[in-house]
Enzyme design. Structure first.
Site, PDB file in Angstrom:
ATOM      1  N   HIS A  93       0.850  -1.200   0.000  1.00 12.15           N
ATOM      2  CA  HIS A  93       0.000   0.000   0.000  1.00 12.15           C
ATOM      3  C   HIS A  93       0.875   1.235   0.000  1.00 12.15           C
ATOM      4  O   HIS A  93       1.806   1.352   0.802  1.00 12.15           O
ATOM      5  CB  HIS A  93      -0.915   0.033   1.222  1.00 12.15           C
ATOM      6  CG  HIS A  93      -1.750   1.281   1.272  1.00 12.15           C
ATOM      7  ND1 HIS A  93      -2.892   1.440   0.513  1.00 12.15           N
ATOM      8  CD2 HIS A  93      -1.586   2.444   1.948  1.00 12.15           C
ATOM      9  CE1 HIS A  93      -3.401   2.644   0.725  1.00 12.15           C
ATOM     10  NE2 HIS A  93      -2.630   3.278   1.597  1.00 12.15           N
ATOM     11  N   ASP A 172     -15.719   2.263   6.633  1.00 10.69           N
ATOM     12  CA  ASP A 172     -14.709   3.236   6.233  1.00 10.69           C
ATOM     13  C   ASP A 172     -15.259   4.230   5.222  1.00 10.69           C
ATOM     14  O   ASP A 172     -14.918   5.409   5.258  1.00 10.69           O
ATOM     15  CB  ASP A 172     -13.478   2.545   5.638  1.00 10.69           C
ATOM     16  CG  ASP A 172     -12.461   3.565   5.140  1.00 10.69           C
ATOM     17  OD1 ASP A 172     -11.923   4.292   5.982  1.00 10.69           O
ATOM     18  OD2 ASP A 172     -12.240   3.660   3.915  1.00 10.69           O
ATOM     19  N   ARG A 179     -15.575  12.387   7.484  1.00 13.44           N
ATOM     20  CA  ARG A 179     -14.314  13.071   7.794  1.00 13.44           C
ATOM     21  C   ARG A 179     -14.014  14.151   6.757  1.00 13.44           C
ATOM     22  O   ARG A 179     -13.541  15.240   7.095  1.00 13.44           O
ATOM     23  CB  ARG A 179     -13.154  12.071   7.836  1.00 13.44           C
ATOM     24  CG  ARG A 179     -13.177  11.170   9.076  1.00 13.44           C
ATOM     25  CD  ARG A 179     -12.222   9.993   8.912  1.00 13.44           C
ATOM     26  NE  ARG A 179     -10.868  10.440   8.645  1.00 13.44           N
ATOM     27  CZ  ARG A 179      -9.943   9.711   8.020  1.00 13.44           C
ATOM     28  NH1 ARG A 179     -10.233   8.497   7.596  1.00 13.44           N
ATOM     29  NH2 ARG A 179      -8.743  10.195   7.805  1.00 13.44           N
ATOM     30  N   SER A 194      -8.368   3.674   8.679  1.00 17.31           N
ATOM     31  CA  SER A 194      -8.984   3.640   7.353  1.00 17.31           C
ATOM     32  C   SER A 194      -8.210   2.715   6.416  1.00 17.31           C
ATOM     33  O   SER A 194      -8.774   1.823   5.767  1.00 17.31           O
ATOM     34  CB  SER A 194      -9.027   5.064   6.788  1.00 17.31           C
ATOM     35  OG  SER A 194      -9.485   5.059   5.459  1.00 17.31           O
ATOM     36  N   LYS A 198      -9.183  -1.752   5.593  1.00 18.20           N
ATOM     37  CA  LYS A 198      -9.432  -2.256   4.236  1.00 18.20           C
ATOM     38  C   LYS A 198      -8.398  -3.309   3.858  1.00 18.20           C
ATOM     39  O   LYS A 198      -8.732  -4.351   3.293  1.00 18.20           O
ATOM     40  CB  LYS A 198      -9.402  -1.089   3.238  1.00 18.20           C
ATOM     41  CG  LYS A 198     -10.638  -0.191   3.355  1.00 18.20           C
ATOM     42  CD  LYS A 198     -10.625   0.944   2.362  1.00 18.20           C
ATOM     43  CE  LYS A 198      -9.538   1.963   2.690  1.00 18.20           C
ATOM     44  NZ  LYS A 198      -9.680   3.216   1.936  1.00 18.20           N
TER      45      LYS A 198
END
Lengths: 463, 463
Positions: A93, A172, A179, A194, A198
């Site tokens: 990621h 999320d 947010r 968040s 995931k």
């Protein structure tokens, strides 16, 4: 349990229990009519959620609270089961940066080396691009496939690259939307939960994090990026997953292209043994971490060697070919980049003076691309896959010398208003300056073209 | 203007402009479909409002911001015009406490001395009673009269006591409902704006504040109460109104009664020259401030003298008679308290031991009365006007000596479940202990029966 009591506790600097965090997430899930049974038991409304988010933003969370929030958000939806695929499943990621197309060349190379990569990505928003948008520049390529197909494709060819599924961590989605409009995005606690909720729901065994730092990233300072990286590694560990974070420089664009089709081409170039060094070196470094984590290499050196071999031998390219085929894309893209959308118009950006190229605010390159149509300001914006910016390999990189009138870069675009081209050009010159002296290359903050951009590495939770 | 940018500014400790605060209040007004035209231009949603409220709670507001918030909330509705009534119109506001029936005897005495008192009050909630509930114990007395009638009644008889009108500061109603469920009630900034927006919209020229401190009040410490008092005086001054705040002790109940009908009777007793000293002395002190502020007395000493004369001569009682008549109440109440609802049952609370009465947590007396039916937990609860508690004048006050088996107080109630009586008794003994030694009477925190309860006085804005 009363929502206002939970809010008051965090407001006063208290530590929330697992049950209190679960009650909050259940309520958030309910708001969007997802999350089913458990959610029905929570009365946490959206206006109470936003008050709690602000209290979390200002008063912070402990590692235990972050873990509980991550787990509760993860459990708000489906968890992918990859037990039918042998070996450790590893994903990467990135926190996002300008010109970051690493996923496209990384996943095929890692899968070719024997580590399954189930990759679920988002779309680009603001000044950074998204992996999905780049993949979708390939005609026919579908990122919208079912979780079942996702599972079988990873089993068959070792990788799949798909869009975020609504079944995964739906809390999320609701929380992020809240947010976004309540000034509570830039919280390390909330960003961690968040991302990790995931990723952990993907059914992976380990995660390599590319936490970008610098003017082209969300985290502008090494201090902020380190805090986020440490937080994510902590949470992965607390959730029983392996994780390592590389802190990598994003003070100059990665590679020579910013846009969707042109970044896809550049990633394919890397798989073909070509392409810019910085993109390859970062891909290799991240891939090496994944191979070691996946158990197919003992050391990073050996893993780097495997990555290089998969590139030279073409097994990485072959794996990408299988992936494109499985996901319906036009295979000719691997040999003929003209299959990709091409921009109707090109506007040269020439140097107004002689001197040295200096990137002073790389975020503005992302903004320039956005003006050209390569990005989106809101999730509903349409993008132009052919739009973008290519930098000259001799005169368009940080520290390179240039003469007045030579080309720094080329803007690629369709028949857009001149005003948008002007806006893109103005943003470009906020990002880049041509100065009489060669810029100081502070090794820890500015990458050169043959630099792997690594600024730090975090492998274990802080005690 | 973007709501999230306003939220971020306060989140980061910034100071909001008048326009930003107006945009917030416009949005809050819109939520409830009130506030009409200006409101339609704001997109501040309820979940954004609650995030901002939490940021205000945690990061605070400057005096200018409080003033702007107060003014914007005031302008969200009607502003009463009292220009047809000559002289300065002065109101009193109490922050609420156990047994606080001051308004009922204060307003008639002040009006009788020539200072018009347009009083708009709320209902009781939680452990403190409300002026409206006490007045409505008088058969026929209506507190729900129009603003036009309110204006003409003040012109004719010098006073009126009515319920909060929905036309007055409607933004406060929405904001309070949001604060109540988002843990953002106990903020001096928000409490100040809530109180002052409503009071300033009444069309008054000055306001005397009774800020209560101690275990029977919302503000438990002198420090917190002083901060709130100073804040309200500052805001009144910033809005061009006169204001003075008395900090008064609420660590023991005011007078000898807690309930609605019985407190009304006690207030009438004071107007008749009877009743407990502490209630009279506090009424006199607050009234003296109002008379000086209203310009009918030069000094507090002279004003106190006027208050005493209005009591002894019966002009205060006469004014209250006119008020009751104007508002439809049964006039016989002034001579015969049996006109008021009387409790069907009485339960004596006797001392379990010999010693001295010590009030350790007066809030629990309010809770005990609530269990008996005298108060409401939510705005929708029904109250029993006859329910309540009367303290023995010789054995029921702080510091008084009592023998085992002697009566401390009497619980008044209807045919309620024994469980509720038990709950009331349990709460009562959380409030009161009988101890072997006479309690230390710390003069600054515990009032005696002949004490005017003053702990401090704030007359001008802090620089």
């Amino acid at each position: 349990m009363l929502a206002q009591e939970i809010i008051k506790k965090k407001r006063d600097g208290g530590v929330l229990t697992s049950d209190e965090i679960q009650y909050f997430v259940d309520g958030v899930s309910r708001v969007d009519d997802v999350g089913a049974s458990a959610a029905a038991q929570s009365n946490f409304t959206d206006y109470q959620a936003s008050a709690l988010l602000m209290a979390i933003f200002l008063n912070g969370m402990t590692v235990d609270e972050r873990r509980d929030l991550t787990m509760a958000m993860m459990r708000s939806g489906a968890e992918v089961d990859f037990s039918h695929v042998s070996g450790a499943k590893i994903d990467k990621h990135s926190t996002g940066g300008v010109g970051d197309k690493v996923s496209l060349c990384l996943a095929p190379l890692v899968a070719a080396c024997g580590v399954p990569v189930p990759m679920m990505s988002g779309r680009g928003l603001g000044h950074t691009g998204g992996t999905l948008d780049k993949l979708e520049a390939i005609p026919g390529f579908s990122t919208q496939i079912s979780l079942d197909t996702f599972r079988s494709q990873v089993a068959e060819i070792g990788m799949a690259m798909i869009g975020q599924k609504p079944e995964i961590a739906p809390a999320d989605k609701t929380l992020y939307a809240l947010r976004d409009v309540t000034g509570t995005v830039e919280s390390i606690d909330l960003i961690t939960a968040s991302i990790m909720s995931k990723k952990l729901a993907e059914g992976i065994d380990g995660l390599v994090l590319d936490v970008k730092v610098g003017s082209g990233a969300f985290m502008k300072t090494l201090e902020d990026a380190t805090a986020l990286a440490q937080s994510m590694v902590n949470i992965a560990s607390a959730c029983g997953k392996k994780a390592v974070a590389l802190l990598t420089d994003m003070s100059t664009p990665l590679g020579l292209t910013v846009g969707n089709a042109i970044e896809t081409k550049e990633a394919i170039d890397v798989l073909r043994g070509e392409g810019p060094d910085d993109l390859w070196l970062l891909t290799q470094a991240l891939g090496a971490e994944m191979l070691v984590m996946g158990g197919v290499a003992k050391t990073l050196e050996a893993a780097s060697e495997m990555m290089a071999k998969a590139r030279v031998s073409g097994t990485g390219l072959d794996t990408f070919r299988k992936c494109i085929e499985a996901q319906g894309g036009d295979l000719r893209v691997l040999d003929d980049s003209k299959v990709l959308p091409t921009a109707k118009n090109k506007t040269a950006i020439e140097s107004p003076t002689s001197g040295f190229i200096e990137f002073v605010n790389t975020e503005q390159i992302g903004i320039a691309a956005l003006h050209l149509g390569a990005g989106r300001r809101t999730v509903d914006d349409k993008i132009d896959p052919a739009a973008g910016i290519t930098f000259d390999s001799n005169h368009g990189r940080h520290g390179q010398q240039i003469n007045r009138g030579e080309r720094i870069a080329t803007l690629l675009h369709s028949d857009i208003d001149q005003q948008r081209i002007d806006q893109a050009t103005a943003a470009f010159f906020k990002a880049i300056q041509v100065r009489p002296e060669s810029p100081v290359k502070a090794s820890s903050t500015i990458s050169g073209p043959s630099d792997d951009r690594q600024l730090g590495r975090i492998t274990s939770p802080a005690s």
